[in-house]
Scaffold this active site. Structure first.
Site, PDB file in Angstrom:
ATOM      1  N   HIS A   1       8.198  -5.406  -7.737  1.00  0.00           N
ATOM      2  CA  HIS A   1       8.241  -4.279  -6.795  1.00  0.00           C
ATOM      3  C   HIS A   1       7.115  -4.332  -5.769  1.00  0.00           C
ATOM      4  O   HIS A   1       7.161  -3.619  -4.773  1.00  0.00           O
ATOM      5  CB  HIS A   1       8.171  -2.959  -7.566  1.00  0.00           C
ATOM      6  CG  HIS A   1       9.424  -2.678  -8.344  1.00  0.00           C
ATOM      7  ND1 HIS A   1      10.331  -1.707  -7.980  1.00  0.00           N
ATOM      8  CD2 HIS A   1       9.925  -3.257  -9.464  1.00  0.00           C
ATOM      9  CE1 HIS A   1      11.330  -1.702  -8.846  1.00  0.00           C
ATOM     10  NE2 HIS A   1      11.106  -2.640  -9.756  1.00  0.00           N
TER      11      HIS A   1
ATOM     12  N   ASP B   1       2.305  -3.005   1.306  1.00  0.00           N
ATOM     13  CA  ASP B   1       3.178  -2.280   0.382  1.00  0.00           C
ATOM     14  C   ASP B   1       4.427  -3.121   0.141  1.00  0.00           C
ATOM     15  O   ASP B   1       4.966  -3.701   1.090  1.00  0.00           O
ATOM     16  CB  ASP B   1       3.584  -0.940   1.022  1.00  0.00           C
ATOM     17  CG  ASP B   1       3.784   0.162  -0.011  1.00  0.00           C
ATOM     18  OD1 ASP B   1       4.029  -0.171  -1.186  1.00  0.00           O
ATOM     19  OD2 ASP B   1       3.700   1.348   0.361  1.00  0.00           O
TER      20      ASP B   1
HETATM   21  O1  F6P Z   1       5.813   0.452  -7.572  1.00  0.00           O
HETATM   22  C1  F6P Z   1       4.676  -0.065  -8.113  1.00  0.00           C
HETATM   23  C2  F6P Z   1       4.180   0.728  -9.307  1.00  0.00           C
HETATM   24  O2  F6P Z   1       3.106   0.074  -9.878  1.00  0.00           O
HETATM   25  C3  F6P Z   1       5.203   0.911 -10.377  1.00  0.00           C
HETATM   26  O3  F6P Z   1       5.300  -0.191 -11.235  1.00  0.00           O
HETATM   27  C4  F6P Z   1       4.685   2.155 -11.023  1.00  0.00           C
HETATM   28  O4  F6P Z   1       5.636   2.848 -11.745  1.00  0.00           O
HETATM   29  C5  F6P Z   1       4.166   2.975  -9.858  1.00  0.00           C
HETATM   30  O5  F6P Z   1       3.726   2.010  -8.936  1.00  0.00           O
HETATM   31  C6  F6P Z   1       3.101   3.977 -10.246  1.00  0.00           C
HETATM   32  O6  F6P Z   1       1.949   3.347 -10.764  1.00  0.00           O
HETATM   33  P1  F6P Z   1       1.422   3.618 -12.230  1.00  0.00           P
HETATM   34  O7  F6P Z   1       2.543   3.315 -13.161  1.00  0.00           O
HETATM   35  O8  F6P Z   1       0.245   2.724 -12.404  1.00  0.00           O
HETATM   36  O9  F6P Z   1       1.043   5.079 -12.281  1.00  0.00           O
END
Ligand code: F6P
Length: 457
Positions: free
Chosen positions: A157, A365
């Site tokens: 992602h 991003d």
């Molecule tokens: O989209 C990238 C990402 O790291 C996802 O894998 C994740 O769910 C989101 O951002 C939020 O980050 P985190 O899980 O570290 O709170």
């Protein structure tokens, strides 16, 4: 395909707890799994003093949610450590923020093994397995080591960076080798694919096959861009629901006739919120006509606060906020509203619809779904303007946005000014093209194109 199994670090919120989704990944995949049914496996979000290997299961919509806790050590080394102190800054082109320790790599592999061992008994022979994101790159190889024969795909992602950055990671070769356990490896944009191929060909002696597949480490796999989308129709519907309208009305009342600029991001240094604040201050300085006529609402729920770079970012934003409001505010106008709360999708849709400009300026991003959700939530008769960083994956699709370079403050100032002054006809025509794109490249198309490639692989 019989059953879809999604494995990711974050899982969607359990309905009984009713929390809002933490990021684009959870939101995007919930709808994918609702369509198929199956299993979603991941971290429960809880950290305990001891590692419980017992998996909790919970049935919701038409799938089973299976989760595992993390021990403190695993959370520190795998999540705070390798994932968010090494991979995240590196993939977002911030090698100066990488705080690498060998224990992080060890913890990262340990948790991937733990996940593989925990999910293995839940798998069925005909399952299709879809592993998500940078936390779980080695998971497929670990499952195969345990005897899994199912079709497996992986989607990243976040951006895949230039090879010169990848090779700064001591484990770079093992990590890329692990990706070749999957039949399909998906990235957000063609640029990510190019960077990955550059590594494979120049650093690992891999080769591009005539049919477009890629051979390396004795395996031949599909490597392709699958730009993630949103459920545009449901965001558009949400934006006119009474709950969304109630939020919009509250916001409009508070604005007292002023125009709204909106930013919505996890509090993350990759989002460029500090530069965005500075550009906004420059706008107020350079174009006094906007003073007391506009407000910037920045919603920034805190995230990963155990990582020092995030705490530093938070302090910096608070400093800038104080300076900007101190300099420009009047007794009846606060130029910059900064909110650390999380709002659900319905509330956000209402707020997006109220805004004249969305200010989406990440320094890097993978995609940026806020940009797409903003477009989907607009009133077709009076749409707002999207100001979008060229370094968001979304900029490669949303070409009718006002594209800016967040490292060039002036380009952001000019785009804000232009967005605030843009005539209705231009706003409508840009929005129509953007909306067509968001609708065509939606979450269903993303899911179908990835899974069709995986099924055919
Ligand atoms: O989209 C990238 C990402 O790291 C996802 O894998 C994740 O769910 C989101 O951002 C939020 O980050 P985190 O899980 O570290 O709170």
């Amino acid at each position: 395909m019989k059953r879809l199994v999604i494995i990711s670090n974050r899982v969607p919120p359990m309905k009984t707890r009713g929390r809002a989704a933490a990021g684009g990944l959870a939101a995007g995949l919930s709808s994918a799994l609702k369509a198929f049914g199956g299993l979603w496996f991941g971290w429960s979000g809880e950290v305990k003093d001891t590692q419980e290997t017992k998996v909790s299961t919970h049935r919701q919509d038409n799938y089973t949610l299976a989760t595992l806790h993390l021990s403190r050590e695993n959370h520190e080394e795998y999540y705070n450590g390798f994932a968010n102190r090494a991979l995240w800054p590196l993939c977002h082109y911030r090698p100066n923020l990488v705080a690498y320790d060998r224990s992080f790599g060890v913890g990262y592999y340990r948790v991937n093994v733990l996940f593989a061992e925990a999910v293995m008994p839940l798998l069925e022979a005909e399952d299709t397995i879809w592993v998500q994101d940078y936390h779980l790159i080695p998971l497929g190889a670990e499952l195969q080591r345990l005897g899994a024969k199912q079709k497996m795909g992986f989607f990243l992602h976040i951006p895949w960076p230039a090879s010169e950055l990848v090779i700064t990671l001591p484990e770079h070769r093992a990590l890329v080798r692990a990706l070749f356990a999957y039949g399909v490896v998906g990235f957000q944009t063609d640029r990510d694919v190019q960077s990955f191929l550059d590594y494979v060909i120049r650093e690992a002696d891999g080769a591009l096959e005539p049919d477009g597949r890629v051979t390396c480490f004795g395996r031949t796999i599909h490597v392709k861009a699958f730009p993630i989308g949103i459920d545009a129709g449901s965001i558009a519907t949400l934006a006119t629901q009474p709950e969304a309208t109630a939020h919009a009305v509250r916001l409009v009342d508070s604005l007292a006739g002023r125009q709204l600029i909106i930013g919505v991001d996890r509090l993350d240094y990759s989002k460029g919120i500090d530069r965005r604040f500075s550009a906004y201050a420059k706008l107020l300085g350079k174009y006094p006509e906007h003073r007391a006529k506009v407000s910037l609402l920045q919603i920034a729920p805190p995230s990963r606060m155990e990582v020092s770079a995030y705490r530093a970012m938070r302090r910096e934003l608070e400093r800038l906020l104080g300076r900007i409001n101190g300099e420009f505010a009047d007794y009846d106008w606060v130029p910059l509203r900064y909110v650390n709360k999380t709002y659900n999708h319905t509330a956000l849709a209402g707020l997006y619809r109220t805004a004249r400009v969305a200010f989406v300026t990440p320094l890097r991003d993978g995609m940026n779904l806020v940009a797409k959700e903003f477009i989907a939530a607009q009133d077709p008769e009076d749409p707002g303007v999207l100001v979008l960083s060229r370094f968001a994956g979304a900029a490669r699709q949303l070409r009718e946005a006002l594209i800016v370079n967040p490292f060039d403050e002036q380009s952001m100032v000019d785009a804000l000014h232009r967005g605030l002054k843009m005539p209705l006809e231009e706003r409508k025509s840009r929005w129509r093209s953007l909306m067509t794109n968001v609708e065509e490249h939606d979450i269903d198309r993303w899911r179908e194109s990835f899974l069709n490639t995986l099924t055919a692989a």
